[in-house]
Design an enzyme around this catalytic site. Structure first.
Site, PDB file in Angstrom:
ATOM      1  N   ARG A 109       0.835  -1.213   0.000  1.00 13.81           N
ATOM      2  CA  ARG A 109       0.000   0.000   0.000  1.00 13.81           C
ATOM      3  C   ARG A 109       0.865   1.256   0.000  1.00 13.81           C
ATOM      4  NH1 ARG A 109      -2.579   0.776   6.046  1.00 13.81           N
ATOM      5  NH2 ARG A 109      -0.871  -0.095   7.259  1.00 13.81           N
ATOM      6  N   ASP A 138      11.068  -7.176   7.782  1.00 13.14           N
ATOM      7  CA  ASP A 138      10.677  -6.244   6.728  1.00 13.14           C
ATOM      8  C   ASP A 138      10.430  -4.846   7.283  1.00 13.14           C
ATOM      9  OD1 ASP A 138       8.408  -8.011   7.696  1.00 13.14           O
ATOM     10  OD2 ASP A 138       7.256  -6.361   6.847  1.00 13.14           O
ATOM     11  N   ASN A 139      10.493  -4.688   8.611  1.00 12.27           N
ATOM     12  CA  ASN A 139      10.377  -3.370   9.232  1.00 12.27           C
ATOM     13  C   ASN A 139      11.711  -2.884   9.786  1.00 12.27           C
ATOM     14  OD1 ASN A 139       7.666  -3.038   8.689  1.00 12.27           O
ATOM     15  ND2 ASN A 139       7.004  -3.953  10.607  1.00 12.27           N
TER      16      ASN A 139
END
Length: 461
Positions: free
Chosen positions: A96, A257-258
Protein backbone atom coordinates in the site's frame (compact mmCIF):
# COMPACT_ATOMS: atom_id res chain seq x y z
CA UNK A 1 20.97 13.36 18.93
CA UNK A 2 18.81 14.02 15.86
CA UNK A 3 19.87 17.64 15.40
CA UNK A 4 17.46 20.25 14.11
CA UNK A 5 17.33 20.18 10.29
CA UNK A 6 18.78 23.13 8.40
CA UNK A 7 17.64 24.80 5.19
CA UNK A 8 18.79 23.17 1.97
CA UNK A 9 18.16 23.42 -1.74
CA UNK A 10 16.16 20.84 -3.67
CA UNK A 11 18.63 18.35 -5.12
CA UNK A 12 16.84 15.46 -6.84
CA UNK A 13 18.55 12.14 -7.46
CA UNK A 14 17.38 8.81 -8.85
CA UNK A 15 19.88 6.44 -7.31
CA UNK A 16 17.38 3.61 -6.94
CA UNK A 17 17.37 3.20 -10.73
CA UNK A 18 20.84 1.66 -10.42
CA UNK A 19 19.04 -1.41 -9.05
CA UNK A 20 16.22 -1.59 -11.57
CA UNK A 21 14.41 -3.63 -12.75
CA UNK A 22 14.65 -6.28 -10.02
CA UNK A 23 14.33 -4.03 -6.97
CA UNK A 24 10.75 -2.88 -7.58
CA UNK A 25 7.78 -2.56 -9.89
CA UNK A 26 6.45 0.62 -11.55
CA UNK A 27 2.97 1.42 -10.22
CA UNK A 28 0.27 4.05 -10.51
CA UNK A 29 -1.09 5.92 -7.48
CA UNK A 30 -4.76 5.72 -6.60
CA UNK A 31 -7.10 8.41 -7.87
CA UNK A 32 -8.60 9.85 -4.69
CA UNK A 33 -11.99 11.58 -4.60
CA UNK A 34 -10.62 14.36 -2.38
CA UNK A 35 -7.26 15.77 -1.29
CA UNK A 36 -7.55 17.72 1.97
CA UNK A 37 -4.24 18.72 3.54
CA UNK A 38 -4.12 17.80 7.22
CA UNK A 39 -0.39 18.03 7.98
CA UNK A 40 2.77 19.20 6.27
CA UNK A 41 6.17 19.01 7.91
CA UNK A 42 7.61 22.37 6.96
CA UNK A 43 10.84 22.04 8.91
CA UNK A 44 11.79 18.84 7.07
CA UNK A 45 10.48 20.27 3.81
CA UNK A 46 13.10 22.99 4.26
CA UNK A 47 15.77 20.34 4.82
CA UNK A 48 15.12 18.84 1.37
CA UNK A 49 14.34 22.09 -0.45
CA UNK A 50 10.58 21.63 -0.85
CA UNK A 51 9.32 24.34 1.49
CA UNK A 52 8.59 26.56 -1.52
CA UNK A 53 5.62 24.43 -2.61
CA UNK A 54 2.34 26.29 -2.23
CA UNK A 55 -0.87 24.58 -1.15
CA UNK A 56 -1.92 23.44 -4.60
CA UNK A 57 1.59 22.27 -5.46
CA UNK A 58 1.80 20.26 -2.24
CA UNK A 59 -1.51 18.54 -2.98
CA UNK A 60 -0.49 17.91 -6.56
CA UNK A 61 2.75 16.16 -5.59
CA UNK A 62 1.75 14.43 -2.34
CA UNK A 63 -1.95 13.78 -2.94
CA UNK A 64 -2.03 13.12 -6.68
CA UNK A 65 1.68 12.18 -6.96
CA UNK A 66 2.66 14.23 -9.95
CA UNK A 67 6.44 13.63 -10.31
CA UNK A 68 8.74 16.12 -8.65
CA UNK A 69 11.08 17.94 -11.09
CA UNK A 70 14.04 15.83 -12.14
CA UNK A 71 12.86 12.89 -10.06
CA UNK A 72 11.36 9.45 -10.60
CA UNK A 73 8.83 9.61 -13.39
CA UNK A 74 6.88 6.64 -12.05
CA UNK A 75 6.68 5.38 -8.47
CA UNK A 76 8.25 2.03 -7.57
CA UNK A 77 6.66 -0.56 -5.27
CA UNK A 78 9.72 -2.20 -3.76
CA UNK A 79 10.07 -5.96 -3.50
CA UNK A 80 11.05 -7.73 -0.29
CA UNK A 81 10.39 -10.74 1.92
CA UNK A 82 10.49 -10.92 5.68
CA UNK A 83 10.23 -12.81 8.94
CA UNK A 84 6.94 -11.79 10.51
CA UNK A 85 6.89 -12.79 14.16
CA UNK A 86 9.77 -15.11 13.14
CA UNK A 87 7.80 -16.90 10.43
CA UNK A 88 9.26 -16.42 6.96
CA UNK A 89 6.87 -14.86 4.46
CA UNK A 90 7.88 -14.65 0.76
CA UNK A 91 4.53 -13.13 -0.24
CA UNK A 92 5.04 -9.53 0.85
CA UNK A 93 6.35 -6.26 -0.56
CA UNK A 94 5.11 -2.67 -0.80
CA UNK A 95 1.40 -3.47 -0.70
CA UNK A 96 0.00 0.00 0.00
CA UNK A 97 2.94 2.25 -0.65
CA UNK A 98 5.74 3.05 -3.06
CA UNK A 99 8.99 4.95 -3.41
CA UNK A 100 7.98 8.29 -4.87
CA UNK A 101 11.14 10.41 -4.98
CA UNK A 102 14.76 10.69 -3.86
CA UNK A 103 16.85 13.74 -2.98
CA UNK A 104 19.71 15.04 -0.86
CA UNK A 105 19.04 16.67 2.49
CA UNK A 106 20.89 19.37 4.45
CA UNK A 107 23.52 16.80 5.54
CA UNK A 108 23.97 15.62 1.94
CA UNK A 109 22.33 12.31 2.81
CA UNK A 110 20.30 10.37 0.28
CA UNK A 111 16.66 10.61 1.36
CA UNK A 112 13.59 8.79 0.11
CA UNK A 113 10.01 9.99 -0.01
CA UNK A 114 7.80 6.96 0.37
CA UNK A 115 4.07 6.59 0.75
CA UNK A 116 1.55 4.73 2.86
CA UNK A 117 -2.03 4.37 1.69
CA UNK A 118 -1.34 5.34 -1.94
CA UNK A 119 -3.22 2.44 -3.56
CA UNK A 120 -2.81 -1.17 -4.57
CA UNK A 121 0.37 -2.67 -6.00
CA UNK A 122 1.38 -6.14 -7.21
CA UNK A 123 2.09 -6.93 -3.53
CA UNK A 124 -1.26 -5.87 -2.06
CA UNK A 125 -2.61 -9.43 -1.86
CA UNK A 126 -6.21 -8.99 -0.61
CA UNK A 127 -5.65 -5.50 0.83
CA UNK A 128 -7.22 -2.28 -0.42
CA UNK A 129 -3.92 -0.34 -0.45
CA UNK A 130 -5.38 2.39 1.73
CA UNK A 131 -4.51 4.02 5.08
CA UNK A 132 -6.94 5.12 7.75
CA UNK A 133 -6.78 8.74 8.81
CA UNK A 134 -6.32 7.56 12.38
CA UNK A 135 -3.31 5.51 11.32
CA UNK A 136 -1.79 8.62 9.75
CA UNK A 137 -2.44 10.73 12.84
CA UNK A 138 -0.84 8.07 15.02
CA UNK A 139 2.24 8.04 12.80
CA UNK A 140 2.59 11.82 13.12
CA UNK A 141 2.49 11.51 16.90
CA UNK A 142 4.98 8.63 16.99
CA UNK A 143 7.54 10.26 14.71
CA UNK A 144 7.32 13.67 16.38
CA UNK A 145 7.80 12.19 19.86
CA UNK A 146 10.62 9.89 18.82
CA UNK A 147 12.46 12.66 16.97
CA UNK A 148 12.23 14.87 20.06
CA UNK A 149 13.61 12.04 22.23
CA UNK A 150 16.66 11.58 20.00
CA UNK A 151 15.57 8.42 18.20
CA UNK A 152 16.64 8.11 14.57
CA UNK A 153 13.25 7.88 12.92
CA UNK A 154 11.53 8.46 9.63
CA UNK A 155 9.70 11.77 9.48
CA UNK A 156 6.01 12.06 8.72
CA UNK A 157 6.25 14.50 5.81
CA UNK A 158 2.64 14.90 4.70
CA UNK A 159 -0.84 13.65 5.59
CA UNK A 160 -3.74 14.25 3.21
CA UNK A 161 -7.31 13.11 3.82
CA UNK A 162 -8.71 11.41 0.72
CA UNK A 163 -12.48 11.30 1.18
CA UNK A 164 -13.01 7.52 1.20
CA UNK A 165 -14.67 5.32 3.83
CA UNK A 166 -12.67 2.28 4.89
CA UNK A 167 -13.65 -0.91 6.66
CA UNK A 168 -11.24 -2.18 9.28
CA UNK A 169 -11.47 -5.00 11.82
CA UNK A 170 -9.38 -3.27 14.49
CA UNK A 171 -11.15 0.10 14.73
CA UNK A 172 -14.72 1.43 14.42
CA UNK A 173 -15.79 1.35 10.77
CA UNK A 174 -16.44 2.86 8.35
CA UNK A 175 -13.52 5.16 9.07
CA UNK A 176 -11.89 8.06 7.25
CA UNK A 177 -9.05 7.51 4.78
CA UNK A 178 -5.75 9.27 4.13
CA UNK A 179 -2.52 9.05 2.20
CA UNK A 180 0.73 9.69 3.99
CA UNK A 181 4.24 10.53 2.77
CA UNK A 182 7.23 9.74 4.97
CA UNK A 183 10.78 11.01 4.61
CA UNK A 184 13.37 8.31 5.31
CA UNK A 185 17.09 7.78 5.02
CA UNK A 186 16.51 4.76 2.72
CA UNK A 187 13.66 2.32 2.21
CA UNK A 188 16.03 -0.62 1.86
CA UNK A 189 14.90 -3.23 4.39
CA UNK A 190 16.51 -6.34 5.81
CA UNK A 191 13.73 -8.12 3.94
CA UNK A 192 15.06 -6.71 0.67
CA UNK A 193 18.25 -8.71 1.16
CA UNK A 194 16.25 -11.74 2.26
CA UNK A 195 14.25 -11.78 -0.96
CA UNK A 196 17.40 -11.58 -3.07
CA UNK A 197 18.97 -14.44 -1.09
CA UNK A 198 15.77 -16.48 -1.49
CA UNK A 199 16.02 -16.00 -5.25
CA UNK A 200 19.78 -16.72 -5.17
CA UNK A 201 20.55 -13.61 -7.21
CA UNK A 202 24.23 -13.07 -6.39
CA UNK A 203 24.69 -10.23 -8.87
CA UNK A 204 21.83 -8.18 -7.44
CA UNK A 205 22.99 -8.90 -3.88
CA UNK A 206 26.43 -7.52 -4.66
CA UNK A 207 24.86 -4.49 -6.32
CA UNK A 208 22.60 -3.85 -3.33
CA UNK A 209 25.45 -4.17 -0.83
CA UNK A 210 27.52 -1.69 -2.85
CA UNK A 211 24.49 0.63 -3.27
CA UNK A 212 24.00 0.60 0.52
CA UNK A 213 27.66 1.26 1.34
CA UNK A 214 27.92 4.00 -1.28
CA UNK A 215 24.75 5.82 -0.32
CA UNK A 216 24.48 5.28 3.44
CA UNK A 217 27.98 4.53 4.73
CA UNK A 218 30.31 6.88 2.90
CA UNK A 219 31.41 4.54 0.12
CA UNK A 220 33.48 2.33 2.38
CA UNK A 221 34.88 -0.93 1.06
CA UNK A 222 36.61 -3.98 2.51
CA UNK A 223 37.72 -7.47 1.59
CA UNK A 224 34.16 -8.59 2.35
CA UNK A 225 31.81 -5.71 1.64
CA UNK A 226 28.82 -7.67 2.91
CA UNK A 227 30.44 -8.15 6.33
CA UNK A 228 31.34 -4.45 6.43
CA UNK A 229 27.73 -3.55 5.72
CA UNK A 230 26.51 -5.92 8.44
CA UNK A 231 28.94 -4.36 10.90
CA UNK A 232 27.73 -0.84 10.06
CA UNK A 233 24.11 -1.96 10.29
CA UNK A 234 24.80 -3.58 13.67
CA UNK A 235 26.27 -0.31 14.94
CA UNK A 236 23.17 1.63 13.89
CA UNK A 237 20.70 -0.99 15.08
CA UNK A 238 22.39 -1.09 18.49
CA UNK A 239 21.85 2.66 18.76
CA UNK A 240 18.24 2.25 17.69
CA UNK A 241 17.55 -0.46 20.27
CA UNK A 242 19.13 1.64 23.02
CA UNK A 243 17.18 4.74 22.06
CA UNK A 244 13.90 2.79 22.07
CA UNK A 245 14.59 1.70 25.64
CA UNK A 246 15.51 5.15 26.91
CA UNK A 247 12.44 6.63 25.21
CA UNK A 248 10.20 3.95 26.75
CA UNK A 249 9.00 3.13 23.25
CA UNK A 250 7.54 -0.14 22.01
CA UNK A 251 7.41 -0.43 18.23
CA UNK A 252 5.13 -3.44 18.28
CA UNK A 253 6.06 -5.12 14.98
CA UNK A 254 9.82 -5.59 14.77
CA UNK A 255 9.72 -7.92 11.78
CA UNK A 256 12.67 -8.09 9.39
CA UNK A 257 10.68 -6.24 6.73
CA UNK A 258 10.38 -3.37 9.23
CA UNK A 259 14.15 -3.07 9.70
CA UNK A 260 15.93 -0.38 7.68
CA UNK A 261 19.54 -0.99 6.59
CA UNK A 262 20.44 2.47 7.94
CA UNK A 263 19.16 1.66 11.43
CA UNK A 264 16.37 4.22 11.15
CA UNK A 265 13.05 3.42 12.82
CA UNK A 266 9.97 3.50 10.60
CA UNK A 267 6.49 2.08 9.90
CA UNK A 268 4.39 2.70 12.99
CA UNK A 269 1.33 0.50 13.46
CA UNK A 270 0.39 -0.66 16.97
CA UNK A 271 3.15 1.34 18.74
CA UNK A 272 2.90 2.54 22.31
CA UNK A 273 5.03 4.20 24.96
CA UNK A 274 5.15 2.19 28.17
CA UNK A 275 4.00 4.19 31.21
CA UNK A 276 6.46 2.40 33.53
CA UNK A 277 9.76 0.53 33.17
CA UNK A 278 7.94 -2.73 32.50
CA UNK A 279 9.90 -5.28 30.48
CA UNK A 280 6.75 -7.24 29.63
CA UNK A 281 4.74 -4.31 28.25
CA UNK A 282 3.55 -4.99 24.68
CA UNK A 283 2.08 -2.70 22.05
CA UNK A 284 0.24 -5.10 19.74
CA UNK A 285 -2.83 -6.95 20.98
CA UNK A 286 -1.88 -9.85 18.72
CA UNK A 287 1.60 -10.21 20.28
CA UNK A 288 0.28 -12.65 22.84
CA UNK A 289 3.68 -14.23 23.50
CA UNK A 290 5.35 -10.87 24.12
CA UNK A 291 7.91 -11.45 21.38
CA UNK A 292 8.27 -7.71 20.80
CA UNK A 293 7.64 -6.53 24.35
CA UNK A 294 9.50 -3.52 25.72
CA UNK A 295 12.28 -5.48 27.35
CA UNK A 296 12.78 -7.91 24.47
CA UNK A 297 13.31 -5.31 21.74
CA UNK A 298 17.14 -5.47 21.79
CA UNK A 299 16.91 -9.26 21.50
CA UNK A 300 14.44 -8.96 18.60
CA UNK A 301 16.64 -6.50 16.73
CA UNK A 302 19.69 -8.70 17.24
CA UNK A 303 17.74 -11.71 15.93
CA UNK A 304 16.78 -9.72 12.86
CA UNK A 305 20.42 -8.84 12.25
CA UNK A 306 21.10 -12.57 12.34
CA UNK A 307 18.61 -13.06 9.52
CA UNK A 308 20.34 -10.32 7.54
CA UNK A 309 23.60 -12.20 8.08
CA UNK A 310 21.99 -15.40 6.78
CA UNK A 311 20.93 -13.56 3.62
CA UNK A 312 24.41 -12.10 3.12
CA UNK A 313 25.89 -15.61 3.22
CA UNK A 314 24.93 -15.71 -0.45
CA UNK A 315 28.07 -13.66 -1.23
CA UNK A 316 30.15 -13.77 1.96
CA UNK A 317 31.79 -16.44 4.13
CA UNK A 318 30.33 -16.99 7.59
CA UNK A 319 33.27 -16.00 9.79
CA UNK A 320 33.35 -12.22 9.14
CA UNK A 321 29.56 -12.09 9.34
CA UNK A 322 29.60 -13.82 12.73
CA UNK A 323 32.28 -11.39 13.88
CA UNK A 324 30.07 -8.46 12.89
CA UNK A 325 27.06 -9.95 14.68
CA UNK A 326 29.04 -10.46 17.87
CA UNK A 327 29.63 -6.71 18.04
CA UNK A 328 25.96 -6.00 18.69
CA UNK A 329 25.86 -6.70 22.45
CA UNK A 330 28.79 -4.47 23.45
CA UNK A 331 27.66 -1.79 20.99
CA UNK A 332 24.20 -1.88 22.52
CA UNK A 333 25.56 -1.46 26.05
CA UNK A 334 27.67 1.52 24.95
CA UNK A 335 24.74 3.12 23.15
CA UNK A 336 22.39 2.56 26.09
CA UNK A 337 24.80 4.30 28.47
CA UNK A 338 25.33 7.19 26.05
CA UNK A 339 21.63 7.73 25.39
CA UNK A 340 20.58 7.32 29.01
CA UNK A 341 23.11 9.94 30.12
CA UNK A 342 22.00 12.23 27.30
CA UNK A 343 18.34 12.14 28.29
CA UNK A 344 19.25 12.45 31.95
CA UNK A 345 21.37 15.52 31.17
CA UNK A 346 24.61 14.30 32.73
CA UNK A 347 28.11 13.58 31.47
CA UNK A 348 29.01 9.95 31.00
CA UNK A 349 31.55 8.53 33.44
CA UNK A 350 32.40 5.46 31.40
CA UNK A 351 30.64 2.24 30.57
CA UNK A 352 30.87 0.41 33.91
CA UNK A 353 29.85 3.36 36.17
CA UNK A 354 27.08 4.23 33.73
CA UNK A 355 25.76 0.66 33.69
CA UNK A 356 25.66 0.64 37.48
CA UNK A 357 23.80 3.96 37.51
CA UNK A 358 21.30 2.72 34.91
CA UNK A 359 20.62 -0.44 36.92
CA UNK A 360 19.92 1.73 39.97
CA UNK A 361 17.63 3.96 37.91
CA UNK A 362 15.67 0.96 36.60
CA UNK A 363 15.30 -0.40 40.14
CA UNK A 364 14.06 2.97 41.37
CA UNK A 365 11.51 3.32 38.58
CA UNK A 366 10.17 -0.19 39.19
CA UNK A 367 10.14 -0.19 42.99
CA UNK A 368 8.90 3.36 43.45
CA UNK A 369 6.38 3.07 40.60
CA UNK A 370 7.74 6.13 38.76
CA UNK A 371 6.82 6.76 35.14
CA UNK A 372 9.69 6.94 32.65
CA UNK A 373 8.90 10.46 31.46
CA UNK A 374 8.48 11.69 35.04
CA UNK A 375 11.77 10.10 36.08
CA UNK A 376 13.85 11.80 33.39
CA UNK A 377 12.04 15.12 33.81
CA UNK A 378 12.59 15.27 37.57
CA UNK A 379 16.20 14.11 37.52
CA UNK A 380 17.41 16.04 34.47
CA UNK A 381 20.92 17.17 35.25
CA UNK A 382 20.84 15.45 38.66
CA UNK A 383 19.80 18.64 40.47
CA UNK A 384 16.89 17.12 42.38
CA UNK A 385 18.02 16.87 45.98
CA UNK A 386 14.58 17.95 47.17
CA UNK A 387 12.97 15.03 45.32
CA UNK A 388 15.21 12.20 46.51
CA UNK A 389 13.13 9.17 47.30
CA UNK A 390 13.40 7.72 50.80
CA UNK A 391 13.14 4.17 49.49
CA UNK A 392 16.24 2.00 49.35
CA UNK A 393 16.19 2.09 45.55
CA UNK A 394 15.78 5.85 45.53
CA UNK A 395 18.58 6.36 48.01
CA UNK A 396 20.86 4.09 45.98
CA UNK A 397 20.16 6.01 42.78
CA UNK A 398 20.67 9.36 44.52
CA UNK A 399 24.10 8.23 45.68
CA UNK A 400 25.01 7.43 42.08
CA UNK A 401 23.81 10.81 40.88
CA UNK A 402 25.99 12.70 43.36
CA UNK A 403 29.01 11.57 41.35
CA UNK A 404 27.69 12.82 38.00
CA UNK A 405 28.16 16.26 36.47
CA UNK A 406 25.32 18.07 34.72
CA UNK A 407 25.73 18.56 30.96
CA UNK A 408 22.54 20.54 30.37
CA UNK A 409 21.13 23.69 31.94
CA UNK A 410 17.61 23.83 33.36
CA UNK A 411 17.31 27.31 31.86
CA UNK A 412 15.02 26.27 29.02
CA UNK A 413 11.38 27.05 29.76
CA UNK A 414 10.33 23.43 29.36
CA UNK A 415 12.09 22.49 32.61
CA UNK A 416 10.20 25.20 34.49
CA UNK A 417 6.88 23.43 33.98
CA UNK A 418 5.42 20.93 36.43
CA UNK A 419 4.69 18.08 34.01
CA UNK A 420 6.82 16.23 31.47
CA UNK A 421 5.69 15.63 27.92
CA UNK A 422 4.43 12.11 27.31
CA UNK A 423 2.66 10.18 24.56
CA UNK A 424 0.64 7.56 26.38
CA UNK A 425 -2.28 5.78 24.77
CA UNK A 426 -5.05 7.71 26.55
CA UNK A 427 -3.70 11.00 25.27
CA UNK A 428 -3.33 9.62 21.74
CA UNK A 429 -6.96 8.48 21.82
CA UNK A 430 -8.13 11.85 23.15
CA UNK A 431 -6.41 13.63 20.26
CA UNK A 432 -8.00 11.26 17.76
CA UNK A 433 -11.46 11.51 19.35
CA UNK A 434 -11.44 15.29 18.84
CA UNK A 435 -10.72 14.73 15.14
CA UNK A 436 -13.16 11.87 14.70
CA UNK A 437 -16.05 13.49 16.60
CA UNK A 438 -15.71 17.19 15.79
CA UNK A 439 -13.03 17.42 13.08
CA UNK A 440 -11.05 19.40 15.66
CA UNK A 441 -7.32 19.36 14.86
CA UNK A 442 -6.31 21.80 17.59
CA UNK A 443 -5.23 19.15 20.10
CA UNK A 444 -2.97 17.52 17.52
CA UNK A 445 -1.42 20.82 16.51
CA UNK A 446 -0.83 21.82 20.12
CA UNK A 447 0.70 18.45 20.92
CA UNK A 448 3.16 18.80 18.05
CA UNK A 449 4.18 22.24 19.34
CA UNK A 450 4.61 20.92 22.89
CA UNK A 451 6.65 17.92 21.79
CA UNK A 452 8.92 20.09 19.66
CA UNK A 453 9.44 22.39 22.65
CA UNK A 454 10.58 19.37 24.66
CA UNK A 455 12.90 18.37 21.82
CA UNK A 456 14.46 21.83 21.78
CA UNK A 457 14.99 21.64 25.55
CA UNK A 458 16.72 18.27 25.24
CA UNK A 459 19.01 19.63 22.52
CA UNK A 460 19.92 22.75 24.51
CA UNK A 461 23.13 23.03 26.55
Amino acid sequence: MNLQPQDSSYRPVRSILELRPDIGDPVKPADFPKTILRYRNDRWARAVGLEHLDGSGWLDHFGRFAPLPGNLQQPLALRYHGHQFRHYNPEIGDGRGFLFAQMRDHKDRLMDLGTKGSGTTPWSRMGDGRLTLKGGVREILATEMLEALGVETSKTFSLIETGESLERNDEPSPTRSAVMVRLSHSHIRFGTFQRIAFEENEQLMRQLVRYSLNNFYGGESAEHDAALLLHRAAEQMAKLAASYMVAGFVHGVLNTDNMNITGESFDYGPWRFTPKWDAGFTAAYFDQQGLYSFGRQPEAIHWNLGQLAVALRLICPAEPLIEALEQFAPLYQEALAEHFCWRLGVQSKGLEPDRSMIAAAEAMMRQDDIGIDRFFFDWMGGDTSEQISTSKAGTDFAQHMKTYTSSRSRGHGYWQGSEPQSMLIDEVETIWDAIADDNDWNLLQQKIRDVRTMGAALRSN
